[in-house]
Design an enzyme around this catalytic site. Sequence first.
Site, short mmCIF file in Angstrom:
data_model
loop_
_atom_site.label_atom_id
_atom_site.label_comp_id
_atom_site.label_asym_id
_atom_site.label_seq_id
_atom_site.Cartn_x
_atom_site.Cartn_y
_atom_site.Cartn_z
N ASP A 85 42.96 64.55 60.73
CA ASP A 85 41.85 63.60 60.78
C ASP A 85 42.25 62.40 59.94
O ASP A 85 43.18 62.46 59.13
CB ASP A 85 40.57 64.24 60.23
CG ASP A 85 39.31 63.40 60.44
OD1 ASP A 85 39.37 62.42 61.21
OD2 ASP A 85 38.27 63.73 59.84
N HIS A 86 41.55 61.29 60.12
CA HIS A 86 41.74 60.13 59.27
C HIS A 86 40.79 60.24 58.08
O HIS A 86 39.57 60.23 58.26
CB HIS A 86 41.42 58.84 60.04
CG HIS A 86 42.37 58.55 61.15
ND1 HIS A 86 41.96 58.09 62.38
CD2 HIS A 86 43.72 58.66 61.24
CE1 HIS A 86 43.00 57.92 63.17
NE2 HIS A 86 44.09 58.26 62.49
N TYR A 126 35.96 60.74 61.37
CA TYR A 126 35.36 61.22 62.64
C TYR A 126 36.40 61.36 63.75
O TYR A 126 36.08 61.22 64.92
CB TYR A 126 34.23 60.28 63.10
CG TYR A 126 33.18 60.02 62.06
CD1 TYR A 126 32.21 60.98 61.78
CD2 TYR A 126 33.17 58.83 61.34
CE1 TYR A 126 31.24 60.74 60.80
CE2 TYR A 126 32.20 58.59 60.37
CZ TYR A 126 31.24 59.56 60.10
OH TYR A 126 30.29 59.33 59.14
N HIS A 127 37.65 61.68 63.37
CA HIS A 127 38.73 61.73 64.36
C HIS A 127 39.53 63.03 64.28
O HIS A 127 40.76 62.99 64.20
CB HIS A 127 39.66 60.53 64.18
CG HIS A 127 38.98 59.21 64.22
ND1 HIS A 127 39.41 58.11 63.48
CD2 HIS A 127 37.89 58.78 64.92
CE1 HIS A 127 38.61 57.09 63.72
NE2 HIS A 127 37.68 57.47 64.58
N PRO A 128 38.90 64.20 64.33
CA PRO A 128 39.67 65.45 64.29
C PRO A 128 40.48 65.64 65.56
O PRO A 128 40.04 65.31 66.66
CB PRO A 128 38.59 66.52 64.15
CG PRO A 128 37.38 65.93 64.78
CD PRO A 128 37.45 64.46 64.44
#
Length: 550
Positions: free
Chosen positions: A300-301, A474-476
Amino acid sequence: MEPNILVKQSYDYVIIGAGSAGCVLANKLSADGSNSVLVVEAGPMDRNLMIQVPAGVYYIYRNSKLNWNYRSEPEGSLNNRLIDAPRGKVVGGSSSINSMVYMRGHPLDYDRWANEHGLGEWDYAKCLPYFKSGETSDRGADAWRGGDGPLGVCRGSFNNPLYDAFELAGTQAGQGHSEDLNGYKPEGVARLDATKKNGRRCSAAMAHLHPALKRKNLELITNTLVNRLVVRDQKAQAVEITHQGQNQIVNANKEIILCGGAINSPQLLMLSGIGPADHLQSHGVECELDLPGVGKNLQDHATVVTKWACKQPVTIHRSTQPLEQMKAGIQWMLTRSGLAASNVWEAGGLIRGNDTVSYPNLQYHFGPLGAEEIGGELILGQAFSIHIDQLRPRSSGQVLLRSSDPREKPALHFNYLSQADDLQQLVEGVRKARELVAQPAFDAYRGEELVPGPLAKTDREIADIVRQFAETGYHPCGTCKMGSGSDAVVDSEFRVHGVEALRVVDASAMPRIISANLNAPVQMMAARAADFILGKPQLPEIKANFHFLL
Protein backbone atom coordinates in the site's frame (compact mmCIF):
# COMPACT_ATOMS: atom_id res chain seq x y z
CA MET A 1 -34.92 -8.05 -12.96
CA GLU A 2 -34.38 -7.13 -9.30
CA PRO A 3 -30.75 -7.78 -8.29
CA ASN A 4 -31.75 -10.07 -5.41
CA ILE A 5 -33.57 -12.66 -7.51
CA LEU A 6 -31.31 -15.54 -8.52
CA VAL A 7 -32.80 -16.81 -11.77
CA LYS A 8 -30.88 -20.06 -12.23
CA GLN A 9 -28.17 -22.22 -10.72
CA SER A 10 -25.68 -22.40 -13.59
CA TYR A 11 -23.86 -19.68 -15.58
CA ASP A 12 -20.98 -19.65 -18.00
CA TYR A 13 -19.07 -17.07 -16.00
CA VAL A 14 -19.47 -16.24 -12.31
CA ILE A 15 -17.82 -12.95 -11.31
CA ILE A 16 -17.30 -12.43 -7.60
CA GLY A 17 -17.35 -8.73 -6.74
CA ALA A 18 -18.96 -5.81 -8.57
CA GLY A 19 -16.03 -3.47 -8.05
CA SER A 20 -13.75 -1.75 -10.55
CA ALA A 21 -12.64 -5.01 -12.20
CA GLY A 22 -15.91 -6.91 -11.87
CA CYS A 23 -17.93 -4.18 -13.56
CA VAL A 24 -15.57 -4.06 -16.55
CA LEU A 25 -15.59 -7.83 -16.91
CA ALA A 26 -19.37 -8.05 -16.59
CA ASN A 27 -19.76 -5.60 -19.43
CA LYS A 28 -17.23 -7.20 -21.76
CA LEU A 29 -18.05 -10.87 -21.10
CA SER A 30 -21.79 -10.31 -21.54
CA ALA A 31 -21.36 -8.36 -24.80
CA ASP A 32 -21.48 -11.73 -26.54
CA GLY A 33 -25.10 -12.79 -26.05
CA SER A 34 -24.15 -16.46 -26.03
CA ASN A 35 -22.36 -16.09 -22.66
CA SER A 36 -24.43 -16.15 -19.48
CA VAL A 37 -22.83 -14.06 -16.73
CA LEU A 38 -23.60 -13.73 -13.03
CA VAL A 39 -22.10 -11.01 -10.82
CA VAL A 40 -22.22 -11.61 -7.07
CA GLU A 41 -21.81 -8.54 -4.83
CA ALA A 42 -21.66 -8.56 -1.03
CA GLY A 43 -22.90 -4.99 -0.70
CA PRO A 44 -26.06 -3.15 -1.81
CA MET A 45 -26.92 -1.37 -5.04
CA ASP A 46 -25.31 2.03 -5.51
CA ARG A 47 -28.56 3.98 -5.09
CA ASN A 48 -27.34 6.37 -2.39
CA LEU A 49 -27.50 9.84 -3.95
CA MET A 50 -24.31 10.94 -2.22
CA ILE A 51 -22.35 8.39 -4.26
CA GLN A 52 -23.14 10.49 -7.33
CA VAL A 53 -22.23 13.84 -5.71
CA PRO A 54 -18.43 14.21 -6.04
CA ALA A 55 -18.05 16.37 -2.92
CA GLY A 56 -19.99 13.78 -0.92
CA VAL A 57 -17.01 11.44 -0.84
CA TYR A 58 -16.32 11.90 2.89
CA TYR A 59 -19.86 10.98 3.86
CA ILE A 60 -19.92 8.00 1.53
CA TYR A 61 -16.67 6.33 2.50
CA ARG A 62 -17.61 6.69 6.19
CA ASN A 63 -20.99 5.04 5.60
CA SER A 64 -20.60 1.65 7.31
CA LYS A 65 -23.29 0.15 5.07
CA LEU A 66 -21.13 0.80 1.99
CA ASN A 67 -17.73 -0.07 3.43
CA TRP A 68 -16.02 -3.24 4.61
CA ASN A 69 -14.49 -1.15 7.42
CA TYR A 70 -11.27 -3.11 7.60
CA ARG A 71 -8.59 -2.25 10.11
CA SER A 72 -5.00 -3.41 10.30
CA GLU A 73 -3.32 -5.26 13.10
CA PRO A 74 -1.03 -3.07 15.26
CA GLU A 75 1.57 -1.54 12.95
CA GLY A 76 4.92 -1.68 14.71
CA SER A 77 6.57 1.11 12.72
CA LEU A 78 3.57 3.39 13.24
CA ASN A 79 3.67 3.34 17.04
CA ASN A 80 1.55 0.16 17.09
CA ARG A 81 -1.47 2.02 15.78
CA LEU A 82 -4.34 0.21 14.06
CA ILE A 83 -4.79 1.72 10.59
CA ASP A 84 -8.23 1.98 9.02
CA ALA A 85 -8.44 0.36 5.58
CA PRO A 86 -11.75 1.35 3.94
CA ARG A 87 -12.88 -0.78 0.97
CA GLY A 88 -16.07 -0.38 -1.01
CA LYS A 89 -18.86 -2.81 -0.14
CA VAL A 90 -21.36 -1.62 -2.73
CA VAL A 91 -21.98 -1.98 -6.44
CA GLY A 92 -19.01 -0.20 -8.01
CA GLY A 93 -16.77 -1.26 -5.13
CA SER A 94 -14.18 1.29 -4.09
CA SER A 95 -14.80 3.27 -7.29
CA SER A 96 -18.13 4.24 -5.67
CA ILE A 97 -16.57 5.56 -2.46
CA ASN A 98 -13.12 6.82 -3.48
CA SER A 99 -11.93 10.38 -4.13
CA MET A 100 -12.21 9.82 -7.89
CA VAL A 101 -8.61 10.72 -8.75
CA TYR A 102 -7.76 9.15 -12.12
CA MET A 103 -4.09 8.26 -12.35
CA ARG A 104 -2.56 5.53 -14.50
CA GLY A 105 0.86 5.25 -12.95
CA HIS A 106 4.20 5.93 -14.58
CA PRO A 107 5.02 4.08 -17.84
CA LEU A 108 8.16 2.73 -16.18
CA ASP A 109 6.02 0.96 -13.57
CA TYR A 110 4.65 -1.35 -16.24
CA ASP A 111 8.00 -1.72 -17.96
CA ARG A 112 9.33 -2.91 -14.60
CA TRP A 113 6.58 -5.53 -14.47
CA ALA A 114 7.77 -6.73 -17.85
CA ASN A 115 11.52 -6.56 -17.21
CA GLU A 116 11.85 -7.40 -13.52
CA HIS A 117 8.98 -9.85 -13.07
CA GLY A 118 9.13 -11.73 -16.37
CA LEU A 119 5.80 -10.33 -17.54
CA GLY A 120 6.60 -9.39 -21.12
CA GLU A 121 2.91 -8.91 -21.93
CA TRP A 122 2.64 -6.07 -19.43
CA ASP A 123 4.97 -3.32 -20.64
CA TYR A 124 3.34 0.07 -21.02
CA ALA A 125 3.05 -0.08 -24.80
CA LYS A 126 0.65 -3.01 -24.38
CA CYS A 127 -1.32 -1.35 -21.58
CA LEU A 128 -1.74 2.10 -23.13
CA PRO A 129 -4.31 1.05 -25.78
CA TYR A 130 -6.54 -0.31 -23.03
CA PHE A 131 -6.25 2.88 -20.98
CA LYS A 132 -7.22 4.84 -24.08
CA SER A 133 -10.09 2.60 -25.16
CA GLY A 134 -11.56 2.67 -21.66
CA GLU A 135 -11.96 6.44 -21.26
CA THR A 136 -13.55 9.52 -22.70
CA SER A 137 -11.28 12.35 -21.60
CA ASP A 138 -12.47 15.93 -21.68
CA ARG A 139 -8.92 16.77 -22.78
CA GLY A 140 -9.77 15.16 -26.13
CA ALA A 141 -8.32 12.13 -27.85
CA ASP A 142 -4.62 12.10 -28.70
CA ALA A 143 -1.66 9.72 -28.60
CA TRP A 144 -2.21 9.21 -24.88
CA ARG A 145 -5.89 9.90 -24.23
CA GLY A 146 -9.13 8.24 -25.31
CA GLY A 147 -12.19 9.97 -26.69
CA ASP A 148 -14.91 7.34 -26.95
CA GLY A 149 -14.59 4.94 -23.99
CA PRO A 150 -17.19 4.28 -21.29
CA LEU A 151 -15.35 5.92 -18.36
CA GLY A 152 -15.78 9.68 -18.07
CA VAL A 153 -12.51 11.43 -17.13
CA CYS A 154 -12.37 15.19 -16.45
CA ARG A 155 -9.54 17.57 -15.67
CA GLY A 156 -9.98 19.46 -12.39
CA SER A 157 -11.73 22.76 -13.07
CA PHE A 158 -13.11 24.05 -9.77
CA ASN A 159 -12.12 27.68 -9.46
CA ASN A 160 -10.06 28.35 -6.34
CA PRO A 161 -6.91 30.51 -6.14
CA LEU A 162 -5.14 27.95 -3.97
CA TYR A 163 -5.02 25.46 -6.85
CA ASP A 164 -3.36 28.14 -8.98
CA ALA A 165 -0.90 28.93 -6.21
CA PHE A 166 -0.05 25.26 -5.86
CA GLU A 167 0.67 24.82 -9.57
CA LEU A 168 2.79 27.98 -9.75
CA ALA A 169 4.69 27.05 -6.60
CA GLY A 170 5.65 23.71 -8.14
CA THR A 171 7.39 25.54 -10.96
CA GLN A 172 8.98 28.07 -8.62
CA ALA A 173 10.34 25.27 -6.41
CA GLY A 174 11.86 23.46 -9.38
CA GLN A 175 9.61 20.46 -8.82
CA GLY A 176 8.21 20.80 -12.30
CA HIS A 177 4.81 21.23 -13.92
CA SER A 178 2.81 19.01 -16.22
CA GLU A 179 -0.29 19.63 -18.29
CA ASP A 180 -1.17 15.93 -18.07
CA LEU A 181 0.39 13.50 -15.61
CA ASN A 182 -1.28 10.65 -17.50
CA GLY A 183 0.25 11.81 -20.75
CA TYR A 184 3.51 12.97 -22.24
CA LYS A 185 4.99 14.29 -18.99
CA PRO A 186 4.22 12.09 -15.95
CA GLU A 187 6.21 14.31 -13.58
CA GLY A 188 5.67 17.62 -11.81
CA VAL A 189 2.62 19.28 -10.26
CA ALA A 190 -0.63 19.58 -12.16
CA ARG A 191 -4.38 19.73 -12.17
CA LEU A 192 -5.46 16.12 -11.72
CA ASP A 193 -8.01 14.09 -13.62
CA ALA A 194 -11.08 12.64 -11.93
CA THR A 195 -13.57 9.92 -12.84
CA LYS A 196 -16.47 12.31 -13.32
CA LYS A 197 -18.97 12.88 -16.09
CA ASN A 198 -21.39 15.78 -16.35
CA GLY A 199 -20.64 16.83 -12.78
CA ARG A 200 -21.33 13.36 -11.35
CA ARG A 201 -19.12 10.55 -10.11
CA CYS A 202 -18.41 8.10 -12.91
CA SER A 203 -17.80 4.88 -11.02
CA ALA A 204 -16.99 1.59 -12.72
CA ALA A 205 -20.63 0.66 -12.13
CA MET A 206 -21.95 3.77 -13.87
CA ALA A 207 -19.49 3.41 -16.74
CA HIS A 208 -19.62 -0.33 -17.35
CA LEU A 209 -22.16 -2.30 -15.33
CA HIS A 210 -25.40 -0.34 -15.37
CA PRO A 211 -25.54 -0.03 -19.17
CA ALA A 212 -24.81 -3.76 -19.49
CA LEU A 213 -27.55 -4.80 -17.05
CA LYS A 214 -30.07 -4.23 -19.83
CA ARG A 215 -28.82 -7.47 -21.40
CA LYS A 216 -30.83 -10.61 -20.66
CA ASN A 217 -27.66 -12.73 -20.33
CA LEU A 218 -26.23 -10.66 -17.44
CA GLU A 219 -27.51 -10.94 -13.88
CA LEU A 220 -26.45 -9.19 -10.68
CA ILE A 221 -27.25 -10.25 -7.15
CA THR A 222 -26.42 -7.96 -4.24
CA ASN A 223 -26.18 -8.34 -0.46
CA THR A 224 -24.83 -11.83 -1.13
CA LEU A 225 -21.80 -13.31 0.60
CA VAL A 226 -19.58 -15.85 -1.17
CA ASN A 227 -18.56 -18.41 1.43
CA ARG A 228 -16.18 -20.54 -0.62
CA LEU A 229 -15.30 -21.85 -4.03
CA VAL A 230 -16.11 -25.46 -4.82
CA VAL A 231 -12.91 -27.02 -6.18
CA ARG A 232 -12.85 -30.63 -7.37
CA ASP A 233 -9.94 -32.37 -9.03
CA GLN A 234 -8.04 -29.05 -9.15
CA LYS A 235 -10.83 -27.36 -11.11
CA ALA A 236 -13.06 -24.54 -9.85
CA GLN A 237 -16.58 -25.69 -10.54
CA ALA A 238 -18.98 -23.66 -8.40
CA VAL A 239 -19.39 -21.07 -5.67
CA GLU A 240 -21.23 -21.44 -2.39
CA ILE A 241 -23.15 -18.27 -1.53
CA THR A 242 -25.42 -17.04 1.21
CA HIS A 243 -28.31 -15.47 -0.70
CA GLN A 244 -31.47 -14.20 0.99
CA GLY A 245 -30.48 -16.07 4.15
CA GLN A 246 -29.99 -19.40 2.41
CA ASN A 247 -26.80 -21.20 1.40
CA GLN A 248 -26.84 -22.09 -2.29
CA ILE A 249 -24.47 -23.55 -4.86
CA VAL A 250 -24.05 -21.76 -8.20
CA ASN A 251 -22.22 -23.65 -10.93
CA ALA A 252 -19.82 -22.10 -13.44
CA ASN A 253 -19.76 -23.79 -16.83
CA LYS A 254 -16.64 -21.96 -18.05
CA GLU A 255 -14.84 -19.91 -15.37
CA ILE A 256 -15.04 -18.32 -11.96
CA ILE A 257 -13.40 -14.90 -11.76
CA LEU A 258 -12.47 -13.38 -8.39
CA CYS A 259 -12.68 -9.58 -8.37
CA GLY A 260 -12.91 -8.99 -4.64
CA GLY A 261 -9.79 -6.88 -4.29
CA ALA A 262 -6.51 -7.22 -2.44
CA ILE A 263 -8.16 -8.23 0.84
CA ASN A 264 -11.24 -10.23 -0.13
CA SER A 265 -9.75 -12.26 -3.00
CA PRO A 266 -6.93 -13.92 -1.02
CA GLN A 267 -9.29 -14.45 1.90
CA LEU A 268 -11.75 -16.32 -0.33
CA LEU A 269 -8.99 -18.40 -1.91
CA MET A 270 -7.79 -19.46 1.53
CA LEU A 271 -11.32 -20.21 2.74
CA SER A 272 -11.59 -22.45 -0.31
CA GLY A 273 -8.43 -24.39 0.52
CA ILE A 274 -6.10 -22.56 -1.85
CA GLY A 275 -3.15 -20.98 -0.08
CA PRO A 276 -0.29 -21.71 2.35
CA ALA A 277 -1.01 -25.25 3.57
CA ASP A 278 0.22 -24.78 7.14
CA HIS A 279 -1.81 -21.62 7.62
CA LEU A 280 -4.97 -23.23 6.23
CA GLN A 281 -4.56 -26.28 8.43
CA SER A 282 -4.10 -24.11 11.51
CA HIS A 283 -7.64 -22.85 10.93
CA GLY A 284 -9.14 -26.22 10.09
CA VAL A 285 -9.41 -25.54 6.36
CA GLU A 286 -8.71 -28.55 4.19
CA CYS A 287 -5.93 -27.71 1.76
CA GLU A 288 -6.92 -28.27 -1.86
CA LEU A 289 -3.76 -26.67 -3.23
CA ASP A 290 -0.66 -25.51 -1.37
CA LEU A 291 -0.09 -22.09 -2.95
CA PRO A 292 2.24 -20.18 -0.58
CA GLY A 293 1.92 -16.78 -2.26
CA VAL A 294 -1.78 -16.32 -1.49
CA GLY A 295 -2.12 -13.37 0.89
CA LYS A 296 1.58 -12.47 0.75
CA ASN A 297 3.11 -9.37 -0.92
CA LEU A 298 0.51 -6.98 0.57
CA GLN A 299 1.50 -3.45 -0.44
CA ASP A 300 0.00 0.00 0.00
CA HIS A 301 1.06 3.63 -0.24
CA ALA A 302 1.76 5.06 3.19
CA THR A 303 0.51 8.64 3.40
CA VAL A 304 1.14 11.59 5.66
CA VAL A 305 -0.96 14.77 5.55
CA THR A 306 0.72 18.15 5.87
CA LYS A 307 -1.44 21.18 6.69
CA TRP A 308 -1.10 24.96 6.80
CA ALA A 309 -3.42 27.67 8.09
CA CYS A 310 -4.63 29.99 5.33
CA LYS A 311 -4.48 33.77 5.82
CA GLN A 312 -7.37 34.46 3.45
CA PRO A 313 -10.90 32.98 3.62
CA VAL A 314 -10.57 31.29 0.23
CA THR A 315 -10.65 27.73 1.54
CA ILE A 316 -13.81 25.62 1.60
CA HIS A 317 -14.02 25.62 5.41
CA ARG A 318 -17.60 26.90 5.39
CA SER A 319 -18.86 24.02 3.25
CA THR A 320 -20.09 21.99 6.23
CA GLN A 321 -22.41 24.79 7.36
CA PRO A 322 -26.06 23.93 6.65
CA LEU A 323 -26.77 27.02 4.54
CA GLU A 324 -23.63 26.53 2.44
CA GLN A 325 -24.46 22.86 1.96
CA MET A 326 -27.97 23.74 0.84
CA LYS A 327 -26.68 26.31 -1.66
CA ALA A 328 -24.10 23.89 -3.04
CA GLY A 329 -26.68 21.13 -3.25
CA ILE A 330 -29.17 23.29 -5.13
CA GLN A 331 -26.49 24.43 -7.57
CA TRP A 332 -25.46 20.83 -8.18
CA MET A 333 -29.03 19.64 -8.68
CA LEU A 334 -29.76 22.42 -11.15
CA THR A 335 -26.48 22.71 -13.05
CA ARG A 336 -24.19 19.84 -11.94
CA SER A 337 -21.58 22.47 -11.11
CA GLY A 338 -20.08 24.30 -8.15
CA LEU A 339 -18.41 22.95 -5.04
CA ALA A 340 -20.60 19.83 -4.87
CA ALA A 341 -19.33 18.82 -8.34
CA SER A 342 -15.71 18.95 -7.12
CA ASN A 343 -13.88 15.97 -5.68
CA VAL A 344 -11.81 18.54 -3.71
CA TRP A 345 -8.41 16.89 -4.38
CA GLU A 346 -8.23 18.48 -7.81
CA ALA A 347 -4.50 19.24 -7.86
CA GLY A 348 -1.48 17.15 -7.10
CA GLY A 349 1.81 15.97 -8.44
CA LEU A 350 4.39 13.29 -9.01
CA ILE A 351 7.81 14.38 -7.77
CA ARG A 352 11.21 13.04 -6.74
CA GLY A 353 12.20 13.22 -3.11
CA ASN A 354 15.91 12.99 -3.92
CA ASP A 355 18.27 12.90 -6.88
CA THR A 356 18.95 9.16 -6.74
CA VAL A 357 15.51 7.85 -7.73
CA SER A 358 15.03 7.07 -11.41
CA TYR A 359 11.52 8.55 -11.62
CA PRO A 360 8.99 10.17 -9.23
CA ASN A 361 8.70 8.33 -5.93
CA LEU A 362 6.31 10.73 -4.16
CA GLN A 363 2.79 11.85 -4.94
CA TYR A 364 0.91 14.97 -3.84
CA HIS A 365 -2.84 15.36 -3.45
CA PHE A 366 -3.66 19.01 -2.77
CA GLY A 367 -6.93 20.39 -1.41
CA PRO A 368 -8.12 23.84 -0.21
CA LEU A 369 -9.21 22.52 3.18
CA GLY A 370 -7.83 21.35 6.48
CA ALA A 371 -9.91 18.55 7.92
CA GLU A 372 -10.01 17.23 11.46
CA GLU A 373 -12.29 14.62 12.96
CA ILE A 374 -13.54 15.41 16.44
CA GLY A 375 -16.00 13.10 18.12
CA GLY A 376 -16.87 11.46 14.84
CA GLU A 377 -17.68 14.80 13.23
CA LEU A 378 -15.73 16.36 10.36
CA ILE A 379 -14.42 19.82 11.24
CA LEU A 380 -12.98 21.97 8.45
CA GLY A 381 -10.56 24.75 9.30
CA GLN A 382 -9.44 27.72 7.24
CA ALA A 383 -6.45 25.81 5.92
CA PHE A 384 -5.02 23.88 2.98
CA SER A 385 -3.48 20.40 2.91
CA ILE A 386 -1.04 18.29 0.95
CA HIS A 387 -1.27 14.51 1.19
CA ILE A 388 2.13 12.92 0.51
CA ASP A 389 2.22 9.30 -0.68
CA GLN A 390 5.37 7.19 -0.69
CA LEU A 391 4.91 5.47 -4.04
CA ARG A 392 7.18 2.45 -4.30
CA PRO A 393 7.51 0.96 -0.83
CA ARG A 394 9.95 -1.79 -0.05
CA SER A 395 7.84 -2.71 2.95
CA SER A 396 5.23 -5.38 2.41
CA GLY A 397 2.92 -7.49 4.54
CA GLN A 398 0.27 -10.16 4.32
CA VAL A 399 -3.42 -11.01 4.65
CA LEU A 400 -4.15 -13.92 7.01
CA LEU A 401 -7.29 -15.74 8.04
CA ARG A 402 -8.59 -15.30 11.57
CA SER A 403 -10.83 -18.34 11.24
CA SER A 404 -12.65 -20.48 8.69
CA ASP A 405 -15.76 -18.31 9.07
CA PRO A 406 -16.21 -16.21 5.88
CA ARG A 407 -18.06 -13.57 7.90
CA GLU A 408 -15.01 -12.85 10.04
CA LYS A 409 -12.67 -10.18 8.71
CA PRO A 410 -9.12 -11.30 7.91
CA ALA A 411 -6.04 -10.07 9.74
CA LEU A 412 -4.18 -7.35 7.84
CA HIS A 413 -0.46 -6.87 8.42
CA PHE A 414 0.70 -4.04 6.15
CA ASN A 415 4.07 -3.47 7.85
CA TYR A 416 3.96 0.18 6.81
CA LEU A 417 7.38 1.90 6.84
CA SER A 418 9.07 -1.18 8.30
CA GLN A 419 11.91 -0.57 5.85
CA ALA A 420 14.01 2.43 6.87
CA ASP A 421 14.19 3.75 3.31
CA ASP A 422 10.40 4.03 3.13
CA LEU A 423 10.31 6.20 6.24
CA GLN A 424 13.16 8.36 4.93
CA GLN A 425 11.32 8.95 1.67
CA LEU A 426 8.26 10.26 3.51
CA VAL A 427 10.54 12.53 5.56
CA GLU A 428 11.91 13.84 2.27
CA GLY A 429 8.33 14.26 1.08
CA VAL A 430 7.52 16.50 4.03
CA ARG A 431 10.57 18.62 3.24
CA LYS A 432 9.49 18.84 -0.43
CA ALA A 433 6.00 19.95 0.56
CA ARG A 434 7.47 22.62 2.85
CA GLU A 435 9.74 23.76 0.03
CA LEU A 436 6.75 24.09 -2.29
CA VAL A 437 4.58 26.02 0.18
CA ALA A 438 7.50 28.35 0.97
CA GLN A 439 7.44 29.69 -2.61
CA PRO A 440 6.26 33.24 -3.44
CA ALA A 441 3.06 31.86 -5.01
CA PHE A 442 1.79 31.07 -1.50
CA ASP A 443 2.88 34.33 0.16
CA ALA A 444 -0.66 35.75 0.17
CA TYR A 445 -2.14 32.58 1.69
CA ARG A 446 0.48 30.80 3.79
CA GLY A 447 -0.22 30.89 7.50
CA GLU A 448 1.20 28.79 10.31
CA GLU A 449 2.30 25.26 9.55
CA LEU A 450 -0.14 23.07 11.49
CA VAL A 451 1.19 19.60 10.64
CA PRO A 452 3.95 18.54 11.16
CA GLY A 453 4.39 21.96 12.80
CA PRO A 454 7.38 24.27 13.08
CA LEU A 455 8.93 22.33 15.98
CA ALA A 456 9.64 19.34 13.70
CA LYS A 457 12.93 20.42 12.12
CA THR A 458 15.39 17.54 12.00
CA ASP A 459 14.86 14.32 10.05
CA ARG A 460 14.37 12.47 13.32
CA GLU A 461 11.73 14.93 14.53
CA ILE A 462 9.89 14.75 11.21
CA ALA A 463 10.12 10.94 11.24
CA ASP A 464 8.49 10.89 14.68
CA ILE A 465 5.58 12.91 13.30
CA VAL A 466 5.31 10.61 10.29
CA ARG A 467 5.08 7.56 12.55
CA GLN A 468 2.43 9.32 14.60
CA PHE A 469 0.21 10.40 11.70
CA ALA A 470 0.91 8.17 8.67
CA GLU A 471 -2.10 6.31 7.37
CA THR A 472 -3.27 4.34 4.36
CA GLY A 473 -3.18 5.75 0.85
CA TYR A 474 -6.22 3.53 0.13
CA HIS A 475 -4.25 1.47 -2.41
CA PRO A 476 -3.83 -2.12 -1.12
CA CYS A 477 -2.62 -4.57 -3.75
CA GLY A 478 -0.30 -7.48 -4.56
CA THR A 479 -1.76 -10.35 -2.50
CA CYS A 480 -2.40 -12.67 -5.48
CA LYS A 481 0.77 -11.77 -7.30
CA MET A 482 1.07 -12.21 -11.06
CA GLY A 483 4.13 -14.07 -12.29
CA SER A 484 5.78 -17.46 -12.48
CA GLY A 485 7.93 -17.60 -9.34
CA SER A 486 7.30 -19.64 -6.22
CA ASP A 487 5.47 -16.71 -4.60
CA ALA A 488 3.21 -16.06 -7.61
CA VAL A 489 -0.50 -16.86 -7.50
CA VAL A 490 -1.67 -16.13 -11.05
CA ASP A 491 -0.01 -16.17 -14.45
CA SER A 492 0.20 -13.28 -16.90
CA GLU A 493 -3.41 -13.91 -17.97
CA PHE A 494 -4.71 -14.01 -14.36
CA ARG A 495 -5.17 -17.81 -14.25
CA VAL A 496 -4.58 -19.24 -10.78
CA HIS A 497 -1.59 -21.58 -10.82
CA GLY A 498 -2.62 -25.19 -10.36
CA VAL A 499 -6.39 -24.65 -10.60
CA GLU A 500 -8.39 -24.78 -13.81
CA ALA A 501 -11.22 -22.40 -14.66
CA LEU A 502 -10.26 -19.88 -11.96
CA ARG A 503 -8.82 -16.38 -12.33
CA VAL A 504 -8.14 -13.46 -10.02
CA VAL A 505 -8.58 -10.10 -11.72
CA ASP A 506 -8.14 -7.10 -9.43
CA ALA A 507 -5.41 -5.10 -7.66
CA SER A 508 -4.26 -8.23 -5.83
CA ALA A 509 -2.72 -9.47 -9.10
CA MET A 510 -0.26 -6.57 -9.32
CA PRO A 511 3.28 -7.93 -8.86
CA ARG A 512 4.41 -4.53 -7.56
CA ILE A 513 2.38 -1.49 -6.63
CA ILE A 514 2.27 1.21 -9.28
CA SER A 515 3.28 4.82 -8.64
CA ALA A 516 -0.21 6.33 -8.39
CA ASN A 517 -3.84 5.60 -7.52
CA LEU A 518 -5.10 2.13 -8.44
CA ASN A 519 -8.61 2.51 -9.84
CA ALA A 520 -7.58 3.32 -13.42
CA PRO A 521 -4.96 0.51 -13.64
CA VAL A 522 -7.42 -2.05 -12.28
CA GLN A 523 -9.98 -1.17 -14.95
CA MET A 524 -7.26 -1.43 -17.59
CA MET A 525 -6.20 -4.84 -16.24
CA ALA A 526 -9.79 -6.08 -16.31
CA ALA A 527 -10.28 -4.96 -19.90
CA ARG A 528 -7.18 -6.90 -20.91
CA ALA A 529 -8.36 -9.89 -18.87
CA ALA A 530 -11.66 -9.96 -20.75
CA ASP A 531 -9.82 -10.37 -24.04
CA PHE A 532 -7.65 -13.13 -22.54
CA ILE A 533 -10.75 -14.93 -21.27
CA LEU A 534 -12.62 -14.65 -24.55
CA GLY A 535 -9.60 -15.64 -26.62
CA LYS A 536 -9.53 -12.32 -28.44
CA PRO A 537 -6.27 -10.77 -29.66
CA GLN A 538 -4.93 -7.98 -27.48
CA LEU A 539 -5.26 -4.47 -28.84
CA PRO A 540 -2.27 -3.34 -30.95
CA GLU A 541 0.43 -1.81 -28.78
CA ILE A 542 1.05 1.93 -28.79
CA LYS A 543 4.58 3.19 -28.29
CA ALA A 544 3.94 6.79 -27.29
CA ASN A 545 6.97 8.79 -26.20
CA PHE A 546 7.00 10.39 -22.79
CA HIS A 547 9.16 13.04 -21.16
CA PHE A 548 11.75 11.34 -18.99
CA LEU A 549 14.37 13.20 -16.99
CA LEU A 550 17.60 11.25 -16.58
